[in-house]
Write an enzyme that holds these catalytic residues in place. Structure first.
Site, PDB file in Angstrom:
ATOM      1  N   ASN A 119      99.137 -16.081 -13.651  1.00  0.00           N
ATOM      2  CA  ASN A 119      98.149 -16.432 -12.628  1.00  0.00           C
ATOM      3  C   ASN A 119      98.493 -15.671 -11.340  1.00  0.00           C
ATOM      4  O   ASN A 119      99.595 -15.811 -10.806  1.00  0.00           O
ATOM      5  CB  ASN A 119      98.207 -17.954 -12.413  1.00  0.00           C
TER       6      ASN A 119
ATOM      7  N   HIS B 178      98.254 -16.293  -6.062  1.00  0.00           N
ATOM      8  CA  HIS B 178      99.039 -16.326  -4.829  1.00  0.00           C
ATOM      9  C   HIS B 178      99.407 -14.945  -4.293  1.00  0.00           C
ATOM     10  O   HIS B 178      99.915 -14.829  -3.178  1.00  0.00           O
ATOM     11  CB  HIS B 178     100.220 -17.270  -4.978  1.00  0.00           C
TER      12      HIS B 178
ATOM     13  N   HIS C 199      91.822 -18.117 -10.288  1.00  0.00           N
ATOM     14  CA  HIS C 199      90.999 -19.288  -9.942  1.00  0.00           C
ATOM     15  C   HIS C 199      90.146 -18.936  -8.733  1.00  0.00           C
ATOM     16  O   HIS C 199      90.661 -18.763  -7.632  1.00  0.00           O
ATOM     17  CB  HIS C 199      91.936 -20.464  -9.631  1.00  0.00           C
TER      18      HIS C 199
ATOM     19  N   ARG D 248      88.179 -20.304  -6.168  1.00  0.00           N
ATOM     20  CA  ARG D 248      87.914 -21.631  -5.594  1.00  0.00           C
ATOM     21  C   ARG D 248      86.644 -21.602  -4.772  1.00  0.00           C
ATOM     22  O   ARG D 248      86.241 -20.565  -4.244  1.00  0.00           O
ATOM     23  CB  ARG D 248      89.092 -22.071  -4.713  1.00  0.00           C
TER      24      ARG D 248
ATOM     25  N   ARG E  50      89.854 -19.544  -0.948  1.00  0.00           N
ATOM     26  CA  ARG E  50      91.083 -19.473  -0.147  1.00  0.00           C
ATOM     27  C   ARG E  50      92.068 -18.436  -0.663  1.00  0.00           C
ATOM     28  O   ARG E  50      92.936 -17.986   0.057  1.00  0.00           O
ATOM     29  CB  ARG E  50      91.748 -20.842  -0.047  1.00  0.00           C
TER      30      ARG E  50
ATOM     31  N   GLU F 166      89.413 -19.356 -14.030  1.00  0.00           N
ATOM     32  CA  GLU F 166      89.483 -20.792 -13.703  1.00  0.00           C
ATOM     33  C   GLU F 166      88.428 -21.120 -12.676  1.00  0.00           C
ATOM     34  O   GLU F 166      88.295 -20.406 -11.669  1.00  0.00           O
ATOM     35  CB  GLU F 166      90.844 -21.114 -13.090  1.00  0.00           C
TER      36      GLU F 166
ATOM     37  N   THR G 202      95.671 -27.569  -7.547  1.00  0.00           N
ATOM     38  CA  THR G 202      94.892 -28.413  -8.444  1.00  0.00           C
ATOM     39  C   THR G 202      95.699 -29.659  -8.801  1.00  0.00           C
ATOM     40  O   THR G 202      96.675 -29.584  -9.540  1.00  0.00           O
ATOM     41  CB  THR G 202      94.534 -27.629  -9.724  1.00  0.00           C
TER      42      THR G 202
ATOM     43  N   GLU H 190      93.942 -27.401 -21.812  1.00  0.00           N
ATOM     44  CA  GLU H 190      95.163 -26.997 -21.119  1.00  0.00           C
ATOM     45  C   GLU H 190      95.771 -28.263 -20.527  1.00  0.00           C
ATOM     46  O   GLU H 190      95.143 -28.941 -19.703  1.00  0.00           O
ATOM     47  CB  GLU H 190      94.877 -25.965 -20.032  1.00  0.00           C
TER      48      GLU H 190
ATOM     49  N   HIS I  26     101.014 -25.403 -14.949  1.00  0.00           N
ATOM     50  CA  HIS I  26     101.063 -25.911 -13.577  1.00  0.00           C
ATOM     51  C   HIS I  26     102.500 -26.248 -13.202  1.00  0.00           C
ATOM     52  O   HIS I  26     103.104 -27.147 -13.775  1.00  0.00           O
ATOM     53  CB  HIS I  26     100.190 -27.148 -13.331  1.00  0.00           C
TER      54      HIS I  26
HETATM   55  N1  PXP Z   1      96.839 -23.685 -15.156  1.00  0.00           N
HETATM   56  C1  PXP Z   1      95.853 -24.195 -14.383  1.00  0.00           C
HETATM   57  C2  PXP Z   1      94.659 -24.778 -15.052  1.00  0.00           C
HETATM   58  C3  PXP Z   1      95.939 -24.157 -12.970  1.00  0.00           C
HETATM   59  O1  PXP Z   1      94.955 -24.678 -12.218  1.00  0.00           O
HETATM   60  C4  PXP Z   1      97.054 -23.530 -12.383  1.00  0.00           C
HETATM   61  C5  PXP Z   1      97.146 -23.429 -10.894  1.00  0.00           C
HETATM   62  O2  PXP Z   1      96.084 -22.699 -10.406  1.00  0.00           O
HETATM   63  C6  PXP Z   1      98.033 -22.989 -13.230  1.00  0.00           C
HETATM   64  C7  PXP Z   1      97.912 -23.102 -14.609  1.00  0.00           C
HETATM   65  C8  PXP Z   1      99.236 -22.284 -12.685  1.00  0.00           C
HETATM   66  O3  PXP Z   1     100.007 -23.148 -11.922  1.00  0.00           O
HETATM   67  P1  PXP Z   1     101.208 -22.577 -11.075  1.00  0.00           P
HETATM   68  O4  PXP Z   1     100.636 -21.614 -10.097  1.00  0.00           O
HETATM   69  O5  PXP Z   1     101.780 -23.800 -10.445  1.00  0.00           O
HETATM   70  O6  PXP Z   1     102.155 -21.906 -12.043  1.00  0.00           O
END
Ligand code: PXP
Length: 250
Positions: free
Chosen positions: A12, A15, A48, A50, A54, A75, A106, A156, A199
């Site tokens: 992901n 960030h 994602h 949003r 952001r 996402e 999330t 998930e 997550h």
């Molecule tokens: N899976 C989903 C569905 C999420 O919403 C997120 C966070 O956006 C992640 C995985 C990844 O989480 P993290 O950034 O905490 O590793």
């Protein structure tokens, strides 16, 4: 009991965009991060979009669709605006997540049970467009059964509570959360769902999940982007891959 197939790693990159947006401008570039992640062994890229934009922007999604060789896991919240964007791009996968403006990330999973009718209707055009639809839910039997009823291909499972308990040193809660993830992965798999998880995962928390044979994919972002500051994105991802493979295949 499922036979342990290869566990995919979705990276992901949200960030990277968070850091870019802290200053405005173009760097660091999430697309460059995505290509680096691909080269380092990511099986997919997760982003994602949003409602408040952001981190990831609409232009990032356009760019990812254009440059990626691995699948994009898009996402999004279950809103009309996001559905329209997904249908325009037709990414390989769409993961529906709950979204509140005021949350930092999330928090919690979708309440599929309460929104069964609406979500069932919502995902129908996405499925018809060929997107693999996944629902981000807690490791809860009723939510899993509802996800199956409405025709999701994938669930998930939210690993946030497990990771938080680990970080807080609350071992009893951590072990209870892990047991729920283990049992619910097996249940979801037995119902014919593909099982993913994510997550808050880090090097310290990934291995007890990676051993679960029913899991097919982990989606990991925040920790990897943070770790990239210290060792570079490619090596940070390679180490996660190594830990996953070591746990799974010994
Ligand atoms: N899976 C989903 C569905 C999420 O919403 C997120 C966070 O956006 C992640 C995985 C990844 O989480 P993290 O950034 O905490 O590793």
């Amino acid at each position: 009991m499922a036979t342990a197939e290869r566990l995919r790693l979705g990276v992901n990159i949200d960030h990277v965009a968070t850091v870019r947006n802290a200053r405005g401008g173009a760097c660091p570039d999430p697309l460059r991060a995505a290509k680096l992640a691909e080269a380092a062994g990511a099986d997919g890229i997760t982003a994602h979009l949003r409602e408040d934009r952001r981190h990831i922007s609409d232009a990032d999604i356009d760019g990812l669709m254009a440059v990626l060789s691995v699948p994009l896991n898009f996402e999004m919240a279950a809103t009309g605006e996001m559905q329209e964007i997904a249908l325009r791009h037709r990414p390989h996968a769409v993961c529906i997540v709950p979204e509140k403006r005021e949350e930092r990330t999330t928090e919690g999973g979708l309440d599929v049970l309460r929104e069964e009718l609406r979500l069932g209707r919502f995902i129908e055009p996405l499925r018809a467009a060929g997107c693999r639809v996944s629902l981000f839910i807690a490791a809860d039997r009723r939510q899993i059964e509802a996800a199956q009823r409405i025709g999701a291909k994938v669930v998930e499972l939210h690993t946030g509570a497990y990771c938080d308990a680990h970080a807080e040193g609350d071992l009893a809660t951590r072990d209870r959360e892990l047991a729920a993830l283990r049992e619910m992965s097996a249940l979801a798999h037995s119902l014919g769902l593909e099982v993913h998880a994510g997550h808050g995962l880090s090097y310290d928390t990934v291995q007890p999940l990676a051993v679960l044979p029913e899991l097919r994919e982990l989606n990991i972002g925040h920790f990897l982007i943070g770790e990239a500051i210290f060792r570079g994105l490619g090596p940070a991802i390679a180490e996660m891959r190594r830990l996953m493979d070591a746990a799974r295949h010994g």
